[in-house]
Design an enzyme around this catalytic site. Sequence first.
Site, PDB file in Angstrom:
ATOM      1  N   GLY A  54     -71.502 -42.727 -24.183  1.00  0.00           N
ATOM      2  CA  GLY A  54     -71.976 -42.009 -25.350  1.00  0.00           C
ATOM      3  C   GLY A  54     -70.850 -41.144 -25.862  1.00  0.00           C
ATOM      4  O   GLY A  54     -70.230 -40.384 -25.097  1.00  0.00           O
ATOM      5  N   ARG A  90     -60.959 -44.914 -23.575  1.00  0.00           N
ATOM      6  CA  ARG A  90     -61.843 -45.617 -24.505  1.00  0.00           C
ATOM      7  C   ARG A  90     -61.274 -45.437 -25.916  1.00  0.00           C
ATOM      8  O   ARG A  90     -61.150 -44.301 -26.383  1.00  0.00           O
ATOM      9  CB  ARG A  90     -63.267 -45.044 -24.469  1.00  0.00           C
ATOM     10  CG  ARG A  90     -64.002 -45.099 -23.138  1.00  0.00           C
ATOM     11  CD  ARG A  90     -64.420 -46.499 -22.725  1.00  0.00           C
ATOM     12  NE  ARG A  90     -65.282 -47.177 -23.665  1.00  0.00           N
ATOM     13  CZ  ARG A  90     -66.607 -47.073 -23.695  1.00  0.00           C
ATOM     14  NH1 ARG A  90     -67.234 -46.287 -22.839  1.00  0.00           N
ATOM     15  NH2 ARG A  90     -67.328 -47.774 -24.562  1.00  0.00           N
ATOM     16  N   GLN A 200     -77.874 -50.777 -22.475  1.00  0.00           N
ATOM     17  CA  GLN A 200     -78.074 -49.328 -22.617  1.00  0.00           C
ATOM     18  C   GLN A 200     -79.478 -48.976 -23.099  1.00  0.00           C
ATOM     19  O   GLN A 200     -79.924 -47.844 -22.961  1.00  0.00           O
ATOM     20  CB  GLN A 200     -77.034 -48.732 -23.571  1.00  0.00           C
ATOM     21  CG  GLN A 200     -75.625 -48.702 -23.020  1.00  0.00           C
ATOM     22  CD  GLN A 200     -74.779 -49.819 -23.578  1.00  0.00           C
ATOM     23  OE1 GLN A 200     -75.263 -50.931 -23.772  1.00  0.00           O
ATOM     24  NE2 GLN A 200     -73.518 -49.547 -23.848  1.00  0.00           N
ATOM     25  N   ASP A 240     -70.236 -43.970 -32.789  1.00  0.00           N
ATOM     26  CA  ASP A 240     -69.051 -43.668 -31.996  1.00  0.00           C
ATOM     27  C   ASP A 240     -67.903 -43.199 -32.878  1.00  0.00           C
ATOM     28  O   ASP A 240     -66.993 -42.522 -32.401  1.00  0.00           O
ATOM     29  CB  ASP A 240     -68.635 -44.897 -31.189  1.00  0.00           C
ATOM     30  CG  ASP A 240     -69.587 -45.152 -30.043  1.00  0.00           C
ATOM     31  OD1 ASP A 240     -69.290 -44.687 -28.922  1.00  0.00           O
ATOM     32  OD2 ASP A 240     -70.629 -45.776 -30.261  1.00  0.00           O
ATOM     33  N   ASN A 250     -70.568 -48.356 -34.287  1.00  0.00           N
ATOM     34  CA  ASN A 250     -71.546 -48.082 -33.229  1.00  0.00           C
ATOM     35  C   ASN A 250     -71.647 -49.316 -32.335  1.00  0.00           C
ATOM     36  O   ASN A 250     -70.978 -50.324 -32.567  1.00  0.00           O
ATOM     37  CB  ASN A 250     -72.908 -47.727 -33.843  1.00  0.00           C
ATOM     38  CG  ASN A 250     -73.852 -47.111 -32.823  1.00  0.00           C
ATOM     39  OD1 ASN A 250     -73.478 -46.170 -32.111  1.00  0.00           O
ATOM     40  ND2 ASN A 250     -75.067 -47.607 -32.744  1.00  0.00           N
ATOM     41  N   LYS A 251     -72.459 -49.239 -31.322  1.00  0.00           N
ATOM     42  CA  LYS A 251     -72.584 -50.313 -30.344  1.00  0.00           C
ATOM     43  C   LYS A 251     -72.823 -51.661 -31.030  1.00  0.00           C
ATOM     44  O   LYS A 251     -73.560 -51.747 -32.007  1.00  0.00           O
ATOM     45  CB  LYS A 251     -73.730 -49.998 -29.382  1.00  0.00           C
ATOM     46  CG  LYS A 251     -73.943 -51.015 -28.280  1.00  0.00           C
ATOM     47  CD  LYS A 251     -72.689 -51.269 -27.459  1.00  0.00           C
ATOM     48  CE  LYS A 251     -72.177 -50.021 -26.766  1.00  0.00           C
ATOM     49  NZ  LYS A 251     -70.950 -50.266 -25.978  1.00  0.00           N
TER      50      LYS A 251
END
Length: 361
Positions: A54, A90, A200, A240, A250-251
Amino acid sequence: MRVDGTPTRTIWPLANADAVEIIDQTALPHEYRVLRLASLEEAAQAICSMQVRGAPLIGVTAAYGVALAMAQGDDDASLLTAVDRLAATRPTAVNLRWALARMRRCLLPLAPSTRAEAAWQEAARIADEDVEQCRQIGKHGLQLLSRRAGECGRLAIMTHCNAGWLATVDHGTALAPVYAAFEAGIDVHVWVSETRPRNQGLLTAWELAQHGVPHTLHADNAAGLLLARGDIDAVIVGADRIAANGDVANKIGTYLKALAAAAAAVPFYVAAPRSTIDFSCPSGAAIPIEERAADELRVMHGRDAAGARGQLQQLPCSEAIVNPAFDVTPAKLVNTLITERGCCPASHDGLLALYPEERHG
């Protein structure tokens, strides 16, 4: 938020200020496990392995990682090495870079002998600010959701990945308005996509269950059908990185949900704090997309019939695999951005209206 009824954060320093503890999110939802991080390398590994995940929580963990590094060496070289090491963990989530830049600005002008204590204090401030920002996101998002509930007579919300309190220090981003709506007595039900390949969504279901929020888990590919047949009143996700023009990283799978929501005329909301907004990034095309290990697709984790944890390889090692961790949703598909300062259109002008100090860089 709560774990077994006990108020809990996702990361906390120990009283003697020589380590932090985290919830090991790779063990969830099967096991609630706390890990101690006592060094720079342990903090970096926790981020890389997604024991913490996250965007906001990654940033806070990196800040504490710098504090841990200062206990091992407080000279300029040690500080800059720590920042570089953590920055490499990351690439997509901008909160990581934001938190490290803040720690560097705070510590570099100080005398080395004072850096360790100052690092712990600054990391704690970043953590507390994250909690308050997420609380404010919940407050502003509740206004949107309350209006939607008034229109629909209910509130069926679809989300993606995990942008709840597990992805932050507390409250969450996308789920903060959901928790606020639940606490306000609104009839809310959350539709949680599993979010392959890291699943997730199982974390989202776990934390919603801990808080007593009604929810249903569904396969990622069911999202389009659920939206098309009118089961969903709104989609709300985290981010993100948000580019200056309002594009949202985002994911992986977020873009598909945004397309389906637009086709079904269902509002698509993105919730994120200031640390997720990258005014130096002109558009989503400039956002680096992290490619993760192929084994995330090859190997499945879970429990067997006897309850023992284990893993199952579902593909041969020779199978070619691509595993991008994120995608970019164009601003035109985002109805509203929800931040700690309020709500705005997903556009450069909309963001600058909330953050006028960024108008001149």
